[in-house]
Write a protein that holds these residues in place. Structure first.
Motif: not given
Length: 122
Positions: A2-8, A15-22, A86-94
């Motif tokens: 699983l490869q996550a991307s789209g953070g920043g 807004s941001l859109r994260l993607s997770c490709v298997a 600001p409280q959404d700041t984190a590392v996001y995992y799929c």
């Protein structure tokens, strides 16, 4: 697998859109989810989606702002994040779960991506 991307880095309200490709295997028959982990905190549930996209679940703090979706033809799950705080700041995992039900506990998931950093400035 699983490869996550789209953070920043984004300003509050953005807004941001994260993607997770298997890759290597398909998860089209299984629920998938997003979790996040802020510094010094535990990994917590954000959103989950059923294998056929007919059911979703969200943690209360993101309801109405985030939307999880998937494109099984592309073996990809997305997390659209609007009105970021600001409280959404984190590392996001799929994550993918080799089961049927949507779950909010991290140990119920079997496969994890490497994480993508989301930073929301005030």
């Amino acid at each position: 697998q699983l490869q996550a991307s789209g953070g920043g880095l984004v300003q509050a309200g953005g807004s941001l859109r994260l993607s997770c490709v298997a890759s290597g295997r398909t998860f089209t028959s299984y629920p998938m989810a997003w979790f996040r982990q802020a510094p010094g905190e535990e990994r917590t549930f954000v959103a989950a989606i059923s294998f056929n996209d007919d059911s979703t679940d969200y943690t209360d703090s993101v309801k109405g702002r985030f939307a999880i979706s998937r494109d099984n033809a592309k073996n990809t799950v997305y997390l659209q994040m609007n009105s970021l705080k600001p409280q959404d700041t984190a590392v996001y995992y799929c994550a993918a779960r080799l089961g049927t039900d949507l779950e909010v506990l991290s140990y119920m998931y079997d496969y994890w991506g490497q994480g993508t950093q989301v930073t929301v400035s005030s």
